[in-house]
Design a protein around this motif. Sequence first.
Motif, PDB file in Angstrom:
ATOM      1  N   GLY A 154       0.817  -1.202   0.000  1.00 58.41           N
ATOM      2  CA  GLY A 154       0.000   0.000   0.000  1.00 58.41           C
ATOM      3  C   GLY A 154       0.852   1.254   0.000  1.00 58.41           C
ATOM      4  N   ASP A 155       1.923   1.221   0.721  1.00 62.09           N
ATOM      5  CA  ASP A 155       2.877   2.331   0.823  1.00 62.09           C
ATOM      6  C   ASP A 155       3.453   2.674  -0.556  1.00 62.09           C
ATOM      7  OD1 ASP A 155       4.764   4.115   2.103  1.00 62.09           O
ATOM      8  OD2 ASP A 155       6.246   2.535   1.985  1.00 62.09           O
ATOM      9  N   PHE A 156       3.932   1.659  -1.278  1.00 62.64           N
ATOM     10  CA  PHE A 156       4.602   1.898  -2.552  1.00 62.64           C
ATOM     11  C   PHE A 156       3.681   2.555  -3.570  1.00 62.64           C
ATOM     12  CE2 PHE A 156       5.613   0.475  -6.902  1.00 62.64           C
ATOM     13  CZ  PHE A 156       6.866   1.049  -7.042  1.00 62.64           C
ATOM     14  N   LEU A 157       2.445   2.072  -3.674  1.00 66.40           N
ATOM     15  CA  LEU A 157       1.582   2.574  -4.734  1.00 66.40           C
ATOM     16  C   LEU A 157       1.011   3.960  -4.456  1.00 66.40           C
ATOM     17  CD1 LEU A 157      -0.278  -0.510  -6.210  1.00 66.40           C
ATOM     18  CD2 LEU A 157       1.496   0.915  -7.226  1.00 66.40           C
ATOM     19  N   MET A 158       1.377   4.561  -3.324  1.00 75.10           N
ATOM     20  CA  MET A 158       1.027   5.965  -3.125  1.00 75.10           C
ATOM     21  C   MET A 158       1.969   6.880  -3.920  1.00 75.10           C
ATOM     22  SD  MET A 158      -0.478   6.618   0.616  1.00 75.10           S
ATOM     23  CE  MET A 158      -1.937   5.725   1.166  1.00 75.10           C
ATOM     24  N   SER A 159       3.123   6.367  -4.327  1.00 75.92           N
ATOM     25  CA  SER A 159       4.046   7.168  -5.143  1.00 75.92           C
ATOM     26  C   SER A 159       4.789   6.295  -6.150  1.00 75.92           C
ATOM     27  CB  SER A 159       5.056   7.900  -4.244  1.00 75.92           C
ATOM     28  OG  SER A 159       5.813   6.958  -3.496  1.00 75.92           O
ATOM     29  N   GLY A 160       4.257   5.111  -6.430  1.00 75.34           N
ATOM     30  CA  GLY A 160       4.963   4.154  -7.284  1.00 75.34           C
ATOM     31  C   GLY A 160       5.227   4.658  -8.679  1.00 75.34           C
ATOM     32  N   GLN A 161       4.426   5.636  -9.149  1.00 75.58           N
ATOM     33  CA  GLN A 161       4.662   6.169 -10.493  1.00 75.58           C
ATOM     34  C   GLN A 161       6.007   6.866 -10.601  1.00 75.58           C
ATOM     35  OE1 GLN A 161       2.339   7.393  -8.422  1.00 75.58           O
ATOM     36  NE2 GLN A 161       3.046   9.478  -8.031  1.00 75.58           N
ATOM     37  N   GLU A 162       6.586   7.258  -9.467  1.00 73.35           N
ATOM     38  CA  GLU A 162       7.900   7.905  -9.533  1.00 73.35           C
ATOM     39  C   GLU A 162       8.994   6.928  -9.955  1.00 73.35           C
ATOM     40  OE1 GLU A 162       7.922  11.001  -9.463  1.00 73.35           O
ATOM     41  OE2 GLU A 162       6.087  11.514  -8.370  1.00 73.35           O
TER      42      GLU A 162
END
Length: 559
Positions: free
Chosen positions: A443-451
């Motif tokens: 859940g943590d990663f996909l809050m900014s995974g597009q970076e």
Amino acid sequence: MHQMLKSRTAAEALVDQLVNCGVKHVFCVPGESFLPVLNALRDRDITMTVCRHEGGAAMMAEAIGKATGQPGVCFVTRGPGATNASAGIHVARQDSTPMIMFVGQVERSVREREAFQELDYRAVFGSMTKWTTEIDDPDRVTELVSRAFYTATSGRPGPVVVALPKDVLGERVSVSNAPGYKQVETSPGDEEMQELAALLASAQRPLLVLGGSRWNLKAREQIAEFATRTGLPIATSYRRGTLFDVMHPRYAGDLGLGPNPKLVARAKAADLLVLIGGRLGEIPSQGYSLLDSPAPATKLVHIHPGAEELGRVYRPQLAIHASPIRFVAALSKLDIAPQAEWRDAADAAHAEYLAWTQTATPQPGDVNLGDVMVWLRDNVPDDTILCNGAGNYASWIHRFYRFRNYMTHIAPTSASMGYGMPAAIAMQRLHPERLVLSVNGDGDFLMSGQEFAIAVQYRLPIITIIADNGMYGTIRMHQEREFPGRVAATELHNPDFAAYARAFGGFGATVEKTAEFAAAFAAARSSGLPSIIHLKIDPDAILPGATLSKIKQAALAKE
């Protein structure tokens, strides 16, 4: 006669002032509201990193400020761009990090009409920043930018927001640059240091706790030498573990989430607590349980660079208004007689730390995140930088990974999700020669995974580790404690993260058994590409010392 000043746009004057203040990196999501600034940045010796979301840009700037002590800088556009970036502003506030965010604003002629994407930035960011301003007069741009640097770095550091009306940036000005800023240090007085020496001399169970910001490598070395000479035990505050070498024989451990119970007991039993640089907020104080407020029974010496923090929560026996750098320099000169009982207590505390962190605890499932952390601490270079955001997965980092070098852990004390990927990008930009890890929950990663796309775009060989248990684990843990068996809004359906990495042009690997991790990590490094290692974690493995099923059973038993 005064020399004629060269005419330039206000945007050019702003960027010239950034150069004059030593800025080397700028992070942004481009916006038409500040196009003149982008044009001016194109010809300067500043590395510009273009991001995919303003929250990522703000967190990257915050990470630079955290790692260097110099203000991290980002540019975002007005309205939705600014509100997207607010998460990074909040991190900078709670983490005492110097940071400056420049944000576009509508033209002066249409203000107060709620024009397209207009915001009152002083109202929006006023409670989260040290200062929020708007540059209405192009002739004052260098003055106000200079003030932003002083404000962000003085006292307790924090974020500053500077709004830039679109029409101001294009106007031509003939103003000089302000001198480059210098960090304003505050030093302890001789009387305070002598009082501290007397308190230490009479203490039988002292404990020094290091925290906050405004440290540097020299201060870290000086406090280590002081501990070696005196035998005093040293603990670190939440996510400030790199302020002291964890393998130093005087290191007692960290007061964070899920700390060693023996360390918490030592802190509560201390007859003198010396808090250097930190605030002893909710997490390091274990829910404000270490000390009574407002009048602690334990003798408390509080050293902080922000005068407003002294006596704010706890009334100290001795308050010292000083930056950690100057205080530690003065402390190292004190003639403190070493005491055998201090050394013995520190030796015992360090042995307890080593025992607590040495061996991974058994876990449900085929991938033990503790074993992964132990493997990493034994196999990556000591100068590796590990970045992470928020989630229960971080408990294994704090428990089993050992940070040896200064500023090798970049993580939010505000426990903001989505931080690990942006921070890793910032650190790889800052230190292209070093190994940078981004450790995340699913859940943590996909809050900014597009970076991750930015890592590929700039060819940054970050190794990203995603601990995937298919849920918002921390919230599920609390949910099972309070409403056992009634799962709501915490389940996640995740992508194939290894395929996600390959889709962006990076390297991806999936690990379904602990024994597979070493080979996956080696392959990621040898690829030279930004990488994702997807760890399949059993949902029951919720904490190093607890399982979700046992938490649920205990809650049901209470009903």
